[in-house]
Design a protein around this motif. Structure first.
Motif: not given
Ligand code: SAH
Length: 405
Positions: A242-246, A264-268, A202-204
């Motif tokens: 996207g933690g759970f979904a991905i 912004q959250a969805l872009a990451q 992921f990217f934070a």
């Protein structure tokens, strides 16, 4: 100064703060806090600088340790050590960092976790999250705020991070009279940092993302859901990055819809879906969850796994009743779009709602939806968010997972 030198240094002189007779029992049991009404609060005490280090003295004259002290807050004293004269310096912080690091490296094989979780890790009101060689620091009380130079020196000794981000923008700071501040304390950051978790990437954004950039607390709950995900259609409400979904998709879910109100959250999240090779099976929707749930319910959409992990609905005690109604409604609406034999996870990160109450609220929401089933998991945060044994109320995260008929 090295740790050995600091151990040999003369005991620092620090003010004494006296407890009211009979008010020392909790401290003697090991509790880390002293409330303001447990202290003999005279003009001298009130004049002490917020967050300075003091010695705690019981009414029988015994020294019960050294604490940071804020005369203006309900939690007035936060104990750092049982030794009243101990040096609170870089060596003190390094000792705690090393112990916390030893635990995390036993728990996890990759350097992505909460390294310091406040009182349970011996450093009251301090949060340190680690993203490889980038660390994010948050001081939630005046005492820790004053001690940040000692902490950062210790971080350099123990971890040698390339960058240190100060995320001093939590709402708790206002209670302590502290300003909000977000900045780099060390190094430079070019864009988001990588997070590896349960085999996914992921990217934070530690400077601009929510909280410290990533919600490490849901790691085990994400792994649990991923374990049920083979072939499933997944709805991940309040997805953030996207933690759970991905993780469910990486584990073999057929497809996922991930909803969040933050572009912004969805872009990451979209970047993470690409990086994990699951973008073609994942759809991101910018929407309000309640509006989207209404729409999906009316449209007759059904999912095999539904995750509802909202922001805290109860930010204060006075919000508990309204928040409980909101969690109940969320459960009802999320249950409606969970198919027969499906699994629903509802989470709450509201400090003010205890686990028993939360389970009752989820049960009520299921009854409202006329859906029946069984609880298959009740859990809290992952073990990099340990609990101080005498502060069970600091267990803020609750997750209830139900299998629905
Ligand atoms: N489930 C996430 C964490 C969720 S944090 C994870 O595993 O990492 C809560 C998220 O809810 C945030 O991303 C925030 O942008 C989003 N949010 C807040 N209010 C919302 C609303 N009304 N509708 C949709 N998303 C919302």
């Amino acid at each position: 100064m090295t740790e050995t030198e600091s151990a040999l240094a003369p005991a620092p002189s620090r003010p004494d703060v006296h407890l009211i007779p009979g008010r020392d029992k909790r401290l003697r049991l090991g509790h880390p806090w002293v409330y303001s009404n447990e202290i003999r609060m005279g003009s001298a005490e009130r004049a002490l600088p917020p967050g300075g280090v003091v010695r705690l003295i019981a009414s029988d004259g015994a020294c019960l340790g050294a604490a940071t002290f804020n005369p203006h807050t309900l939690i007035a004293g936060r104990r750092l050590t049982l030794e009243g004269g101990a040096a609170i310096d870089a060596g003190f912080f390094a000792k705690h960092l090393r112990r916390a690091l030893a635990l995390r490296t036993r728990l996890y094989d990759r350097p992505f976790y909460r390294l310091i979780h406040a009182e349970a890790d011996g450093l009251p009101a301090l949060v340190v999250d680690r993203f490889g060689d980038v660390v994010v620091v948050q001081a939630n009380a005046a005492g820790m705020d004053r001690l940040l130079p000692e902490l950062t020196a210790a971080l350099d000794t123990v971890l040698k991070p390339a960058a240190v981000v100060l995320r001093n923008d939590s709402p708790m700071r206002a209670l302590e009279g502290l300003p909000e501040e977000v900045r780099l304390l060390k190094g430079c950051l070019e864009g988001p940092v990588r997070v590896e978790e349960n085999g996914a990437v992921f990217f934070a954004d530690p400077l601009g993302g929510q909280k410290t950039g990533w919600y490490f607390d849901q790691r085990d709950n994400r792994a649990f859901v991923a374990g049920l995900a083979r072939g499933a259609r997944v709805l991940d409400l309040y997805t953030y990055h996207g933690g759970f979904a991905i993780q469910a998709l990486v584990a073999g879910a057929e497809r996922a819809v991930a909803v969040d109100s933050s572009a912004q959250a969805l872009a990451q999240a979209a970047c993470a879906a690409e990086a994990n090779g699951v973008a073609t099976r994942c759809e991101f929707r910018k929407a309000d969850v309640f509006v989207e749930l209404e729409r999906l319910g009316v449209a007759g959409e059904r999912y095999d796994i539904v995750i509802a992990d909202p922001p805290p609905f109860a930010r204060a005690k006075k919000d508990v009743a309204a928040a409980s109604r909101a969690y109940r409604k969320l459960t009802r609406m999320a249950a409606r779009v969970t198919g027969k034999g499906g699994v629903l996870l509802v989470a709450s990160c509201s400090h003010n709602i205890d686990p028993g109450t939360f389970t009752d609220v989820v049960a009520a929401g299921l009854s409202d939806a006329q859906r029946f089933g069984r609880i298959i998991r009740q859990s809290g945060a992952s073990p990099d968010h340990p609990l101080h044994p005498l502060l069970p109320e600091s267990a803020y995260l609750k997750a209830v997972v139900v299998h629905l008929d």
